[in-house]
Write a protein that holds these residues in place. Sequence first.
Motif, PDB file in Angstrom:
ATOM      1  N   ARG A  59       0.858  -1.172   0.000  1.00  0.00           N
ATOM      2  CA  ARG A  59       0.000   0.000   0.000  1.00  0.00           C
ATOM      3  C   ARG A  59       0.902   1.232   0.000  1.00  0.00           C
ATOM      4  N   MET A  60       0.338   2.376  -0.345  1.00  0.00           N
ATOM      5  CA  MET A  60       1.121   3.601  -0.339  1.00  0.00           C
ATOM      6  C   MET A  60       1.158   4.156   1.090  1.00  0.00           C
ATOM      7  N   VAL A  61       2.357   4.201   1.656  1.00  0.00           N
ATOM      8  CA  VAL A  61       2.566   4.663   3.026  1.00  0.00           C
ATOM      9  C   VAL A  61       2.958   6.134   2.982  1.00  0.00           C
ATOM     10  N   ARG A  62       2.310   6.937   3.813  1.00  0.00           N
ATOM     11  CA  ARG A  62       2.516   8.387   3.763  1.00  0.00           C
ATOM     12  C   ARG A  62       3.038   8.976   5.067  1.00  0.00           C
ATOM     13  N   ASN A  63       3.491   8.111   5.983  1.00  0.00           N
ATOM     14  CA  ASN A  63       4.077   8.609   7.231  1.00  0.00           C
ATOM     15  C   ASN A  63       5.133   7.619   7.690  1.00  0.00           C
ATOM     16  N   TYR A  64       6.281   8.155   8.117  1.00  0.00           N
ATOM     17  CA  TYR A  64       7.443   7.317   8.417  1.00  0.00           C
ATOM     18  C   TYR A  64       8.050   7.686   9.758  1.00  0.00           C
ATOM     19  N   ASP A  65       8.776   6.734  10.335  1.00  0.00           N
ATOM     20  CA  ASP A  65       9.545   6.968  11.552  1.00  0.00           C
ATOM     21  C   ASP A  65      10.850   7.653  11.143  1.00  0.00           C
ATOM     22  N   PRO A  66      11.028   8.927  11.467  1.00  0.00           N
ATOM     23  CA  PRO A  66      12.221   9.645  11.000  1.00  0.00           C
ATOM     24  C   PRO A  66      13.506   9.220  11.712  1.00  0.00           C
ATOM     25  N   ASP A  67      13.375   8.460  12.801  1.00  0.00           N
ATOM     26  CA  ASP A  67      14.549   8.070  13.587  1.00  0.00           C
ATOM     27  C   ASP A  67      15.098   6.704  13.210  1.00  0.00           C
ATOM     28  N   ARG A  68      14.516   6.066  12.213  1.00  0.00           N
ATOM     29  CA  ARG A  68      14.977   4.733  11.785  1.00  0.00           C
ATOM     30  C   ARG A  68      15.385   4.779  10.318  1.00  0.00           C
ATOM     31  N   PRO A  69      16.672   4.940  10.042  1.00  0.00           N
ATOM     32  CA  PRO A  69      17.114   4.955   8.645  1.00  0.00           C
ATOM     33  C   PRO A  69      16.941   3.583   7.996  1.00  0.00           C
ATOM     34  N   VAL A  70      16.861   3.580   6.688  1.00  0.00           N
ATOM     35  CA  VAL A  70      16.824   2.321   5.943  1.00  0.00           C
ATOM     36  C   VAL A  70      18.242   1.767   5.914  1.00  0.00           C
ATOM     37  N   PRO A  71      18.450   0.530   6.383  1.00  0.00           N
ATOM     38  CA  PRO A  71      19.810  -0.024   6.396  1.00  0.00           C
ATOM     39  C   PRO A  71      20.427  -0.038   4.997  1.00  0.00           C
ATOM     40  N   ALA A  74       3.818  16.530   5.576  1.00  0.00           N
ATOM     41  CA  ALA A  74       4.482  16.355   6.873  1.00  0.00           C
ATOM     42  C   ALA A  74       4.923  14.910   7.069  1.00  0.00           C
ATOM     43  N   GLY A  75       4.056  13.966   6.758  1.00  0.00           N
ATOM     44  CA  GLY A  75       4.404  12.554   6.911  1.00  0.00           C
ATOM     45  C   GLY A  75       5.430  12.097   5.895  1.00  0.00           C
ATOM     46  N   MET A  76       5.282  12.557   4.658  1.00  0.00           N
ATOM     47  CA  MET A  76       6.195  12.134   3.596  1.00  0.00           C
ATOM     48  C   MET A  76       7.606  12.666   3.839  1.00  0.00           C
ATOM     49  N   TYR A 114      10.514   3.075   7.597  1.00  0.00           N
ATOM     50  CA  TYR A 114       9.694   2.302   8.526  1.00  0.00           C
ATOM     51  C   TYR A 114       8.398   3.063   8.770  1.00  0.00           C
ATOM     52  N   ARG A 115       7.298   2.345   8.695  1.00  0.00           N
ATOM     53  CA  ARG A 115       5.989   2.971   8.797  1.00  0.00           C
ATOM     54  C   ARG A 115       5.751   3.563  10.171  1.00  0.00           C
ATOM     55  N   ALA A 116       5.071   4.695  10.189  1.00  0.00           N
ATOM     56  CA  ALA A 116       4.559   5.313  11.414  1.00  0.00           C
ATOM     57  C   ALA A 116       3.041   5.347  11.276  1.00  0.00           C
ATOM     58  N   PRO A 117       2.314   5.610  12.363  1.00  0.00           N
ATOM     59  CA  PRO A 117       0.851   5.680  12.255  1.00  0.00           C
ATOM     60  C   PRO A 117       0.443   6.610  11.116  1.00  0.00           C
ATOM     61  N   ASP A 118      -0.477   6.143  10.333  1.00  0.00           N
ATOM     62  CA  ASP A 118      -0.824   6.808   9.087  1.00  0.00           C
ATOM     63  C   ASP A 118      -2.340   6.943   8.985  1.00  0.00           C
TER      64      ASP A 118
END
Length: 200
Positions: free
Chosen positions: A11-23, A76-78, A173-177
């Motif tokens: 699904r299209m995710v529009r909010n992310y955890d800014p403190d978890r970089p993609v490895p 804001a989420g993106m 990483y997804r955050a509440p969306d």
Amino acid sequence: MEFGEVVRRRRMVRNYDPDRPVPPDVVDRLLDHAVRAPSAGFAQGWGFLVLETPEDRELFWTAATPGGGGRERWLAGMRRAPLIVVPHANRSAYLERYAEPDKGWADRAAERWPVPYWYVDTGFAALLMLLTAVDEGLGACFFGIPPQRLDAYREAFGVPEEYQPIGAVTVGYRAPDHRSPSLRRGRRPVGEVVRRGRWS
């Protein structure tokens, strides 16, 4: 994860955890899978701009975001996504490839193509990134760069003229969306969109 589960979870995710970089190894897998997309004549006429640093991501949003428009919650989420990949299509790579002796369209005419496969193939590559993100336990979203912001985007990142961005992909990483209001339309059933043997 089973492939069917990957497809169902996409699904299209529009909010992310800014403190978890993609490895880094996951970023490499996203790109390795992208370049395994099919391409007409194996032309592989794509190019991917990877934006991982906060400075590069901020430059992207500054260059690619139009003012106003009431999309503040979406933006804001993106903007929290730790990774942005911009897939680009290169038409000239296809026209040159199909002018080679085994193809033989020496005139390099874009009109010969039933559809612009340079966009189709780059879209395939973007979809493989979206599916890989799900398989890696991440979220992702494909979205367009507004036409009025393309010049600013190109200038900000030095994108050559022959490369056309087909959109951009945020990954993280997804955050509440919030659910897209468009989902209220429901998924059209297979029986409504599939014809067997004849259209009518």
